[in-house]
Write an enzyme that holds these catalytic residues in place. Sequence first.
Site, PDB file in Angstrom:
ATOM      1  CE1 TYR A 113      10.994 -43.622   1.839  1.00  0.00           C
ATOM      2  CE2 TYR A 113       9.066 -44.877   2.494  1.00  0.00           C
ATOM      3  CZ  TYR A 113       9.761 -44.164   1.537  1.00  0.00           C
ATOM      4  OH  TYR A 113       9.217 -44.015   0.281  1.00  0.00           O
ATOM      5  CB  CYS A 114      12.565 -40.215   4.119  1.00  0.00           C
ATOM      6  SG  CYS A 114      12.631 -38.484   3.595  1.00  0.00           S
ATOM      7  CB  VAL A 115      13.563 -37.183   7.820  1.00  0.00           C
ATOM      8  CG1 VAL A 115      13.622 -36.153   6.709  1.00  0.00           C
ATOM      9  CG2 VAL A 115      12.126 -37.565   8.120  1.00  0.00           C
ATOM     10  N   GLY A 159      15.592 -42.273   8.498  1.00  0.00           N
ATOM     11  CA  GLY A 159      16.876 -42.915   8.254  1.00  0.00           C
ATOM     12  C   GLY A 159      18.025 -42.036   8.699  1.00  0.00           C
TER      13      GLY A 159
END
Length: 592
Positions: A324-326, A328
């Site tokens: 998720y997000c960073v 990822g």
Amino acid sequence: MTQETGSGVGAIPTLEDWQHWTLVMGRAQQMMMEFWAQQMQQGQAPLAGPWPTPAFGFGEQGASSDPMAMMTAGAQAWAKGLETWGKVLGGVASPATDAQPVRDRRFSAPEWSENPIFDAIRKSYLQISDQLLGSVEDVEGVDADTQHKLRFAVRSFVDAMSPSNFAVTNPQVLKKTLESRGENLLKGLSNMLRDIAAGQLTQTKPGVFEVGRNLATTPGKVVKQTPLYQLIQYTPTTDEVMKTPVVIFPPWINRFYILDLTPEKSFVKWCVDQGISLFMVSWKSADESIADASLDDYVLNGQVDAIDSVRDLLGVDSVHTIGYCVAGTTLAATLAYLQAKGEADKVASATFFTAQVDFAEAGDLKLFLGDETMGLLQQLTAEKGYLDGRYMAATFNLLRGRDLIWSYVVNNYLMGEEPAPFDLLHWNSDTTNLPAGWHRNYLDTLYRGNKLAEKGGISVAGTPIDIDAVTTPTYIQAGREDHIAPPQSVWKIMDHFAGPKRFVLAGSGHIAGVVNPPAAQKYQYWINERPCGTLQAFVDGAEEHKGSWWPDWLGWLKKQDGATVKVEGARIPGGGKVKAIEDAPGSYVKAR
């Protein structure tokens, strides 16, 4: 009591009124003096805390030790705002009429339209705002980055100067002040001083939510703890589970329980109820012990270690992963590293929630990456080696200042109200500290340098990596209104990874676009089964589906490996060779 004038236009204050308002002002002065004295006794500079400045950076903590200087600066700022609106009050006779009904929540109260004075203020403000924002697009001779900064600065200025943000030009505040005889302003001052002392704007009613009590309550156990993370295994609720487990890597800049809010919103609970054998990484909020953590740590000692730990615990060859997000972004580096080492088969699939790997079109966050900000980050973290998470929270709030800053200034400080209880905003305010060197390196190397998008642009443990070589099956989710990871930026994963990919565009933004349970029947998502070379081509041929995209992801996941096993032994937290350390959600997520 007041004496009505003969015209009925106003009221003449009585001696009792004057005495009351004098008392109100005296109480306000006393509150301010007591606050300054308390701050000084505690050895803190007045206004200490991570407060955002209008520039593309942050205000220095304790920038002045002179309380009068700080009070004077604040008074001057408000005075300029009031002076501006004083000119509007005296200079606007016939403002432009509305082209369409008011939809701006700031001006939804009937007083804004029914009272001629406030109607004129509102219309003038909206007209001037449109002109200022439109003028940015007409600026010639500047590059795209400069125009982006200018657009953001003008929008921030326009939002800050809204007449709704000033007591004397907000009819609701004036009404509340008269009705409560100034008690709203005293309560608002108390709220403001509380927030200054905490170094953070209050966005949800304090004391309503608690991690482990009514947030992050999905049953499970912590089955591993390292200096960097805790590994949570969730308790199955089905007789059989998918053979290949799922490991979730949440962003280390936030608490993991965004995916495990209240039970009806919990992605974690939904996954467990669908028969997924689920694990969650809970990152440690940085302190001096992990101040030197780096990309190698988050890839090798974090993601690869968690993958290997789950494989070993359950005796499986591979795992499904979610970033998720960073997280990822680092998951992409992890996949490329495993590919380079010939170990790609450890990961059966990878799912990306609003994650970026190519930062060429990274959106408004790039506005906060100037040399001044990078230098300030160095100053802020020089002593302890980690960044106070409140500074990151302030940055994200600035990206949506109208909703996440000014609406609370009006509600909390001018109206003197407590904000409504909201689990999502409790999480948003539950900040996480970041290893300073790694945070600066992430911003400089990935955001500014865009090195992850280059073949061999970065190395993990001395191994150059290439995300274009990743063959892992990939599910990519983007949010249509995402202002942190814009969909055009998330799409670029499609341009890099070499394996099979499925792209899904979800309604809403960075959080609500992800945390959208099927039972809520909210929003929508778009799928295009045909090959598309660009996001625009995807959108042009996409089919809209109502509700949550979670079932689509589950169907895709089962196509990767649909085998199931009985729930026994190691599939039960603490039932295998690794014993449970403590109950979920664990201690790392509660550490402050």
